[in-house]
Motif scaffolding. Structure first.
Motif, PDB file in Angstrom:
ATOM      1  N   LYS A  87       0.830  -1.212   0.000  1.00 23.93           N
ATOM      2  CA  LYS A  87       0.000   0.000   0.000  1.00 23.93           C
ATOM      3  C   LYS A  87       0.860   1.255   0.000  1.00 23.93           C
ATOM      4  N   LEU A  90       2.399   1.721  -3.488  1.00 23.48           N
ATOM      5  CA  LEU A  90       1.437   2.185  -4.493  1.00 23.48           C
ATOM      6  C   LEU A  90       1.018   3.632  -4.263  1.00 23.48           C
ATOM      7  N   LYS A  95       4.885   5.429 -11.645  1.00 24.62           N
ATOM      8  CA  LYS A  95       4.021   4.733 -12.592  1.00 24.62           C
ATOM      9  C   LYS A  95       4.769   3.574 -13.231  1.00 24.62           C
ATOM     10  N   SER A 149      -3.099  -7.810  -7.690  1.00 22.86           N
ATOM     11  CA  SER A 149      -3.955  -6.616  -7.652  1.00 22.86           C
ATOM     12  C   SER A 149      -3.155  -5.355  -7.945  1.00 22.86           C
ATOM     13  N   ALA A 150      -1.924  -5.297  -7.417  1.00 20.33           N
ATOM     14  CA  ALA A 150      -1.075  -4.128  -7.661  1.00 20.33           C
ATOM     15  C   ALA A 150      -0.768  -3.988  -9.150  1.00 20.33           C
ATOM     16  N   HIS A 152      -2.563  -5.115 -11.672  1.00 19.07           N
ATOM     17  CA  HIS A 152      -3.793  -4.696 -12.359  1.00 19.07           C
ATOM     18  C   HIS A 152      -4.021  -3.196 -12.162  1.00 19.07           C
ATOM     19  N   GLN A 153      -3.744  -2.722 -10.945  1.00 19.41           N
ATOM     20  CA  GLN A 153      -3.907  -1.301 -10.656  1.00 19.41           C
ATOM     21  C   GLN A 153      -2.937  -0.466 -11.488  1.00 19.41           C
ATOM     22  N   ILE A 154      -1.680  -0.907 -11.582  1.00 19.10           N
ATOM     23  CA  ILE A 154      -0.687  -0.193 -12.383  1.00 19.10           C
ATOM     24  C   ILE A 154      -1.025  -0.276 -13.869  1.00 19.10           C
ATOM     25  N   LYS A 155      -1.528  -1.426 -14.285  1.00 16.08           N
ATOM     26  CA  LYS A 155      -1.879  -1.626 -15.699  1.00 16.08           C
ATOM     27  C   LYS A 155      -2.922  -0.617 -16.159  1.00 16.08           C
ATOM     28  N   LYS A 156      -3.820  -0.238 -15.263  1.00 10.93           N
ATOM     29  CA  LYS A 156      -4.882   0.713 -15.610  1.00 10.93           C
ATOM     30  C   LYS A 156      -4.321   2.079 -15.993  1.00 10.93           C
ATOM     31  N   THR A 157      -3.096   2.375 -15.558  1.00 13.36           N
ATOM     32  CA  THR A 157      -2.491   3.657 -15.909  1.00 13.36           C
ATOM     33  C   THR A 157      -1.956   3.658 -17.335  1.00 13.36           C
ATOM     34  N   ASP A 165      -4.339 -11.800 -18.100  1.00 10.98           N
ATOM     35  CA  ASP A 165      -4.545 -12.062 -16.676  1.00 10.98           C
ATOM     36  C   ASP A 165      -3.701 -13.239 -16.195  1.00 10.98           C
TER      37      ASP A 165
END
Length: 219
Positions: A87, A90, A95, A149-150, A152-157, A165
């Motif tokens: 946490k 992140l 990025k 999850s981290a 996936h969160q970074i991938k969204k950027t 997946d």
């Protein structure tokens, strides 16, 4: 994914003050790790454990019921440290691969700080009943899920390759295992690497895989 709160509630307690429960259980876990390594799981009595924690046996039983509880809480303690580190990583203004590198770094540092905990978890899990073995495995998967999850969160950027997946899941498991390898092989690695050098070289290894995936996307 299981939360820290749900994991801790798996072990019954009559104490209502959850902050006190967390503090006392961490005290018990840290003492137990040293005793289990020194004397072995079966030879470590609850009397020895109570003496090491500075608690009476009766007070200790307010927070745990069995030695199996303690082994499960060792896994929970590792998960809590990793979750906090991920946490924090992140939350930093980074990025893409830089953000992922920070996640890896925080996790490997936890594996270094808690290397005895990690090693013990693998050495004695087979002593647990099937019920608790399953719970420990679920908590272990929960740690890997943090990395998945981290990513996936970074991938969204949009700053990581368009990984499938299944690939993200595999990388997450690799990160988890490579971190634990420091604990398993520290008898060797500590003679040849500092933890910083280990982090640097293993992160480069993981990132080289991402670079290959990115190149294949563009070709």
């Amino acid at each position: 994914m299981r939360t820290k709160e749900n994991e801790v509630k798996e072990v019954a307690t009559q104490i209502k003050n959850q902050d006190l429960v967390k503090e006392r259980r961490r005290q018990i876990v840290d003492a137990a790790v040293k005793l289990f390594i020194k004397h072995g799981y079966h030879k470590t009595t609850t009397r020895l454990l109570a003496k090491a924690t500075g608690l009476s046996i009766g007070t200790m039983y307010d927070y745990i019921s069995t030695k199996e509880d303690v082994l499960y809480l060792v896994c929970v303690a590792i998960h809590a440290e990793v979750e906090e580190g991920v946490k924090e990583a992140l939350a930093r203004p980074l990025k893409g691969k830089d953000a992922l590198a920070e996640v890896i770094r925080e996790y490997f540092l936890v594996c270094d700080r808690m290397s005895d905990h990690v090693l013990l978890m693998y050495q004695v899990t087979h002593f647990l009943s099937p019920k608790w073995q399953q719970k420990v495995l679920e908590a272990e998967i929960g740690i890997t899920d943090l990395f998945i999850s981290a990513m996936h969160q970074i991938k969204k950027t949009g700053t990581l390759p368009e990984l499938e997946d299944d690939t993200i899941s595999l990388i997450g498991h690799n990160i988890s295992v490579i971190g634990h390898t420091w604990a398993f092989r520290r008898w060797y690695f500590a003679k040849h690497f500092t933890i910083e050098k280990y982090i640097e070289q293993q992160t480069d290894f993981i990132m080289s895989f991402l670079a290959k995936k990115k190149a294949s996307v563009h070709n």
